[in-house]
Design an enzyme around this catalytic site. Structure first.
Site, PDB file in Angstrom:
ATOM      1  N   PRO A 115       0.782  -1.241   0.000  1.00  0.00           N
ATOM      2  CA  PRO A 115       0.000   0.000   0.000  1.00  0.00           C
ATOM      3  C   PRO A 115       0.818   1.298   0.000  1.00  0.00           C
ATOM      4  CG  PRO A 115       0.069  -0.913   2.200  1.00  0.00           C
ATOM      5  CD  PRO A 115       0.783  -1.892   1.313  1.00  0.00           C
ATOM      6  N   CYS A 116       1.462   1.586  -1.110  1.00  0.00           N
ATOM      7  CA  CYS A 116       2.220   2.836  -1.215  1.00  0.00           C
ATOM      8  C   CYS A 116       1.298   4.054  -1.171  1.00  0.00           C
ATOM      9  CB  CYS A 116       3.098   2.838  -2.459  1.00  0.00           C
ATOM     10  SG  CYS A 116       2.248   2.423  -3.986  1.00  0.00           S
ATOM     11  N   HIS A 117       0.003   3.853  -1.408  1.00  0.00           N
ATOM     12  CA  HIS A 117      -0.941   4.974  -1.308  1.00  0.00           C
ATOM     13  C   HIS A 117      -1.060   5.486   0.123  1.00  0.00           C
ATOM     14  CE1 HIS A 117      -3.372   1.311  -0.685  1.00  0.00           C
ATOM     15  NE2 HIS A 117      -4.122   2.057   0.115  1.00  0.00           N
TER      16      HIS A 117
END
Length: 151
Positions: A115-117
């Site tokens: 989850p780089c978001h």
């Protein structure tokens, strides 16, 4: 290399498998569909996540990248659903600087699942390498309820 696709509210996503692990997720890849138990499970988990029924992925992952990238990917996976961290938070945790953290986030080959978001800049959103850029990042954060900074 087996590749499967799923249509989501974010668009068509292609999921790549190599040697029993997910190695890549990309937007609008070449239309291909191969069934493997892992790809079927990945499709089911992505659909459940997009529908708000899944908060934690449980898939074998093998993202490409050097030692620092692997450490950043691991740190991103540890961020709980609906929460965020800054590039600086991860830099401090990994004893490095914000810029290499940002580079690793931008190189993440398995967005959404890794989850780089959930990684923000100190002053706002930061970037997002997935299709749609920051609009997609905002949509994912809103879906997870991790967006109070946007109000």
């Amino acid at each position: 290399m087996p590749v499967a696709e799923i249509e989501t509210w974010l668009g068509r996503l292609s999921i790549h498998e190599v040697d029993g692990a997910i190695t890549q997720l990309q937007w609008n890849g070449s239309p291909r569909q191969e069934e493997t138990p892992l790809l079927n499970e990945a499709i089911a988990q992505i659909q459940a996540y997009m529908d708000g029924r899944l908060k934690n992925f449980d898939l074998p992952l093998a993202p490409k990248g050097g030692d620092l990238h692997q450490a950043v990917f691991k740190a991103m996976l540890a961020i709980p659903y609906g929460e965020t961290r800054t590039y600086g938070d991860l830099a401090k945790e990994l004893n490095t600087y914000g810029q290499p953290i940002g580079q690793a986030c931008g190189a993440n080959p398995i967005p959404i699942i890794i989850p780089c978001h959930r990684i923000l800049s100190a002053n706002g959103l930061g970037g997002y390498s997935g299709d749609g850029g920051t609009d997609t990042k905002i949509a994912l954060l809103k879906m997870e309820g991790g967006f109070p900074f946007l109000l």
